[in-house]
Design a protein around this motif. Structure first.
Motif, PDB file in Angstrom:
ATOM      1  N   SER A   7      55.504  45.898  62.065  1.00 36.53           N
ATOM      2  CA  SER A   7      55.336  44.895  60.864  1.00 36.53           C
ATOM      3  C   SER A   7      53.873  44.420  60.652  1.00 36.53           C
ATOM      4  CB  SER A   7      56.254  43.763  61.017  1.00 36.53           C
ATOM      5  OG  SER A   7      55.744  42.685  60.327  1.00 36.53           O
ATOM      6  N   MET A  36      57.787  38.416  50.931  1.00 40.26           N
ATOM      7  CA  MET A  36      58.525  37.165  51.049  1.00 40.26           C
ATOM      8  C   MET A  36      58.103  36.219  49.510  1.00 40.26           C
ATOM      9  SD  MET A  36      57.747  35.902  54.793  1.00 40.26           S
ATOM     10  CE  MET A  36      57.988  36.810  56.233  1.00 40.26           C
ATOM     11  N   HIS A  65      60.885  45.377  53.296  1.00 36.98           N
ATOM     12  CA  HIS A  65      61.724  44.657  53.546  1.00 36.98           C
ATOM     13  C   HIS A  65      61.544  43.444  52.707  1.00 36.98           C
ATOM     14  CE1 HIS A  65      63.386  41.416  56.728  1.00 36.98           C
ATOM     15  NE2 HIS A  65      64.147  41.661  55.710  1.00 36.98           N
ATOM     16  N   VAL A 137      65.748  37.009  64.264  1.00 38.51           N
ATOM     17  CA  VAL A 137      64.977  35.530  63.898  1.00 38.51           C
ATOM     18  C   VAL A 137      65.567  35.413  62.618  1.00 38.51           C
ATOM     19  CG1 VAL A 137      63.314  36.133  65.496  1.00 38.51           C
ATOM     20  CG2 VAL A 137      62.870  36.408  63.088  1.00 38.51           C
ATOM     21  N   PRO A 139      64.609  34.709  59.013  1.00 39.03           N
ATOM     22  CA  PRO A 139      63.535  35.459  58.191  1.00 39.03           C
ATOM     23  C   PRO A 139      62.394  34.391  57.685  1.00 39.03           C
ATOM     24  CG  PRO A 139      65.250  35.704  57.096  1.00 39.03           C
ATOM     25  CD  PRO A 139      65.718  35.209  58.375  1.00 39.03           C
ATOM     26  N   LEU A 141      58.866  34.108  58.958  1.00 39.17           N
ATOM     27  CA  LEU A 141      57.873  33.867  59.801  1.00 39.17           C
ATOM     28  C   LEU A 141      57.663  35.041  60.891  1.00 39.17           C
ATOM     29  CD1 LEU A 141      55.839  31.343  59.488  1.00 39.17           C
ATOM     30  CD2 LEU A 141      57.280  30.415  61.204  1.00 39.17           C
ATOM     31  N   GLN A 144      58.094  34.461  65.943  1.00 41.47           N
ATOM     32  CA  GLN A 144      59.328  33.625  66.429  1.00 41.47           C
ATOM     33  C   GLN A 144      59.892  34.565  67.711  1.00 41.47           C
ATOM     34  OE1 GLN A 144      61.702  31.843  63.299  1.00 41.47           O
ATOM     35  NE2 GLN A 144      60.933  33.492  61.950  1.00 41.47           N
ATOM     36  N   ASP A 173      65.003  43.425  63.708  1.00 43.64           N
ATOM     37  CA  ASP A 173      63.601  42.907  63.364  1.00 43.64           C
ATOM     38  C   ASP A 173      63.334  41.367  63.719  1.00 43.64           C
ATOM     39  OD1 ASP A 173      61.494  42.484  61.780  1.00 43.64           O
ATOM     40  OD2 ASP A 173      62.446  42.310  59.786  1.00 43.64           O
ATOM     41  N   GLY A 175      61.037  38.834  66.656  1.00 43.15           N
ATOM     42  CA  GLY A 175      60.903  38.569  68.204  1.00 43.15           C
ATOM     43  C   GLY A 175      60.974  39.666  69.161  1.00 43.15           C
ATOM     44  N   ILE A 176      60.895  40.996  68.921  1.00 40.92           N
ATOM     45  CA  ILE A 176      60.934  42.028  69.582  1.00 40.92           C
ATOM     46  C   ILE A 176      59.709  42.132  70.469  1.00 40.92           C
ATOM     47  CG2 ILE A 176      60.972  44.683  69.869  1.00 40.92           C
ATOM     48  CD1 ILE A 176      63.675  43.747  68.745  1.00 40.92           C
ATOM     49  N   ALA A 194      58.285  45.535  65.297  1.00 36.40           N
ATOM     50  CA  ALA A 194      57.513  44.564  66.106  1.00 36.40           C
ATOM     51  C   ALA A 194      56.280  44.216  65.266  1.00 36.40           C
ATOM     52  CB  ALA A 194      57.221  44.928  67.399  1.00 36.40           C
ATOM     53  N   SER A 196      54.051  40.745  65.701  1.00 30.68           N
ATOM     54  CA  SER A 196      53.099  39.957  66.737  1.00 30.68           C
ATOM     55  C   SER A 196      52.914  40.681  68.099  1.00 30.68           C
ATOM     56  CB  SER A 196      53.427  38.411  66.756  1.00 30.68           C
ATOM     57  OG  SER A 196      54.669  38.321  67.312  1.00 30.68           O
TER      58      SER A 196
HETATM   59  C1  DX5 Z   1      60.364  37.946  59.761  1.00 29.95           C
HETATM   60  C2  DX5 Z   1      59.969  39.485  59.343  1.00 29.95           C
HETATM   61  C3  DX5 Z   1      59.770  40.175  60.450  1.00 29.95           C
HETATM   62  C4  DX5 Z   1      58.801  39.597  61.572  1.00 29.95           C
HETATM   63  C5  DX5 Z   1      58.438  40.696  62.557  1.00 29.95           C
HETATM   64  O1  DX5 Z   1      60.793  37.242  58.379  1.00 29.95           O
HETATM   65  O2  DX5 Z   1      60.975  39.988  58.558  1.00 29.95           O
HETATM   66  O3  DX5 Z   1      59.441  41.384  60.154  1.00 29.95           O
HETATM   67  O4  DX5 Z   1      57.684  39.030  61.058  1.00 29.95           O
HETATM   68  O5  DX5 Z   1      57.372  39.821  63.348  1.00 29.95           O
HETATM   69  P1  DX5 Z   1      57.528  39.570  64.675  1.00 29.95           P
HETATM   70  O6  DX5 Z   1      57.852  40.820  65.616  1.00 29.95           O
HETATM   71  O7  DX5 Z   1      56.148  38.952  65.174  1.00 29.95           O
HETATM   72  O8  DX5 Z   1      58.810  38.682  64.893  1.00 29.95           O
END
Ligand code: DX5
Ligand code: ZN
Length: 216
Positions: A7, A36, A65, A137, A139, A141, A144, A173, A175-176, A194, A196
């Protein structure tokens, strides 16, 4: 072997081309583009110009996405630059129409679920989709923390796939990272997304290798 998708949400956008090429060189299997709308999720990210630019230089499938309300109004615009369109079941009351638009263009359709949405909510769509995206997480951000209960949800969606004799892939998707990828793979994920974990690391190749849980 599990697939790894990057990502780009947390990449250095001042150097988008270099960043995309770097993750391609690191051996990723797909690119994951987080769109987004500031409505379905509280943030805005990027839209068509970035997706189009990344498509131009990508050698791997592009998963768009869509974290947007009423995805059916936007899907068409993203189709030419995407291999998969993933929309949220919570964002539309016309999921079948969304799938119709995507498959009519010979593209692959995926449905995503927020952490608090029952998996069974998409049962009636399973024979028409190519991917189920489990959000680990909420969605909106990058960066996380992985929600541990997601592991049970991955197992449940795998059971549903067996029960319904369907053959979509299961993607996960949010926090991996190298510390949890083994558990996510063991729970049954076909693809790890993944952001971050890759882009905040010093060595993308090494991180992608770690995410596959390869020992050497
Ligand atoms: C969250 C996004 C994810 C996410 C992935 O809203 O859909 O794709 O940002 O990033 P990390 O791996 O940092 O959680
Ligand atoms: Zn995403």
């Amino acid at each position: 072997m599990v697939k790894i998708s990057a990502s780009i949400l947390d990449c250095n956008f001042l150097h988008l081309e270099e960043e995309v090429c770097a993750v391609l060189n690191a051996g990723i299997d797909a690119l994951h583009l987080d769109i987004m709308d500031g409505h379905f999720v509280p943030n805005l990210s990027f839209g068509l110009p970035i997706v189009r630019a990344v498509h131009k230089i990508s050698s791997v499938p592009i998963y768009s996405h869509l974290m947007v309300t009423n995805p059916e109004t936007l899907i068409e615009k993203f189709l030419p630059y995407s291999d998969y369109i993933i929309f949220h079941i919570e964002a539309t009351d016309k999921p079948e129409f969304c799938i119709d638009i995507i498959t009519a263009a010979n593209k692959k359709a995926g449905v995503s679920l927020n952490p608090n949405t029952p998996i069974e909510k998409i049962s009636f769509l399973l024979d028409r989709i190519d991917d189920v995206l489990i959000m680990s997480v909420f969605p909106g951000l990058g960066g996380q923390k992985f929600i541990p209960e997601s592991l049970n949800r991955i197992k449940r969606v795998r059971e549903l796939r067996t029960e319904t004799r369907t053959n979509f892939t299961v993607s996960v998707d949010g926090g991996i990272c190298p510390a949890n990828c083994q558990a996510v793979i063991e729970a049954g994920a076909d693809m790890l997304i993944a952001g971050s974990a890759i882009f905040k690391s010093n060595d993308y190749t090494q991180t992608v290798r770690q995410l596959r849980c390869l020992k050497y």
